[in-house]
Design a protein around this motif. Structure first.
Motif, PDB file in Angstrom:
ATOM      1  N   ASP A   3       0.840  -1.193   0.000  1.00 49.78           N
ATOM      2  CA  ASP A   3       0.000   0.000   0.000  1.00 49.78           C
ATOM      3  C   ASP A   3       0.879   1.248   0.000  1.00 49.78           C
ATOM      4  OD1 ASP A   3       0.977   0.091   2.568  1.00 49.78           O
ATOM      5  OD2 ASP A   3      -0.978   0.031   3.543  1.00 49.78           O
ATOM      6  N   ASN A   4       0.275   2.392  -0.210  1.00 50.56           N
ATOM      7  CA  ASN A   4       1.025   3.661  -0.294  1.00 50.56           C
ATOM      8  C   ASN A   4       1.802   3.960   0.971  1.00 50.56           C
ATOM      9  OD1 ASN A   4       0.328   4.229  -2.910  1.00 50.56           O
ATOM     10  ND2 ASN A   4      -1.468   5.436  -2.350  1.00 50.56           N
ATOM     11  N   ARG A   5       1.236   3.650   2.111  1.00 53.33           N
ATOM     12  CA  ARG A   5       1.909   3.927   3.384  1.00 53.33           C
ATOM     13  C   ARG A   5       3.207   3.127   3.484  1.00 53.33           C
ATOM     14  NH1 ARG A   5      -1.863   3.489   8.356  1.00 53.33           N
ATOM     15  NH2 ARG A   5      -2.742   5.272   7.292  1.00 53.33           N
ATOM     16  N   SER A   6       3.180   1.861   3.102  1.00 52.35           N
ATOM     17  CA  SER A   6       4.383   1.020   3.146  1.00 52.35           C
ATOM     18  C   SER A   6       5.438   1.511   2.159  1.00 52.35           C
ATOM     19  CB  SER A   6       4.034  -0.431   2.829  1.00 52.35           C
ATOM     20  OG  SER A   6       3.156  -0.960   3.772  1.00 52.35           O
ATOM     21  N   ILE A   7       5.009   1.927   1.001  1.00 51.93           N
ATOM     22  CA  ILE A   7       5.948   2.429  -0.006  1.00 51.93           C
ATOM     23  C   ILE A   7       6.626   3.701   0.492  1.00 51.93           C
ATOM     24  CG2 ILE A   7       6.112   3.440  -2.329  1.00 51.93           C
ATOM     25  CD1 ILE A   7       3.863   1.472  -3.144  1.00 51.93           C
ATOM     26  N   ARG A   8       5.836   4.614   1.068  1.00 50.32           N
ATOM     27  CA  ARG A   8       6.417   5.850   1.609  1.00 50.32           C
ATOM     28  C   ARG A   8       7.403   5.550   2.723  1.00 50.32           C
ATOM     29  NH1 ARG A   8       0.964   8.509   1.222  1.00 50.32           N
ATOM     30  NH2 ARG A   8       0.705   7.600   3.273  1.00 50.32           N
ATOM     31  N   ARG A   9       7.069   4.599   3.590  1.00 44.07           N
ATOM     32  CA  ARG A   9       7.969   4.228   4.680  1.00 44.07           C
ATOM     33  C   ARG A   9       9.273   3.669   4.124  1.00 44.07           C
ATOM     34  NH1 ARG A   9       5.540  -0.101   7.121  1.00 44.07           N
ATOM     35  NH2 ARG A   9       6.873  -1.357   5.817  1.00 44.07           N
TER      36      ARG A   9
END
Length: 107
Positions: A3-9
């Motif tokens: 998900d986007n949150r994991s990618i940003r992290r």
């Protein structure tokens, strides 16, 4: 799929690693060029500064360059001293003549 949150992290971790590897200062130590933080040379300023006695800025810069200045411009130390004053790590008494400003470690 991430998900986007994991990618940003993940990107933030990669960015932190890049920042650690590419510090703003490159220093030659034992024939190895190493990245160091901008505060690397601050210890030389502290070693030539007193907690009790004020020193004129021009004399302080002269002592630092004499003892540690190989390859480092006096202007760099002047810049760092101004930063340390702004960060309230050094104390300064103003003078009408800029290089006669009085400097000491903050108590």
């Amino acid at each position: 799929m991430k998900d986007n949150r994991s990618i940003r992290r993940d990107y933030s971790y990669m960015w932190q690693e890049l920042q650690e590897e590419n510090q703003p200062i490159q220093v030659l130590i034992n024939d190895h060029l190493l990245s160091q933080p901008v505060t690397f040379y601050d210890k030389f300023i502290y070693q030539q500064t007193s907690k009790t006695d004020f020193t004129e800025l021009d004399r302080l810069l002269g002592k630092i360059v004499l003892h540690y200045g190989v390859g480092i411009l006096e202007g760099w130390y002047w810049y760092r001293i101004e930063k340390l004053i702004d960060e309230e790590k050094l104390e300064a008494k103003q003078s009408k003549i800029p290089m006669k400003q009085l400097i000491r470690l903050r108590k």
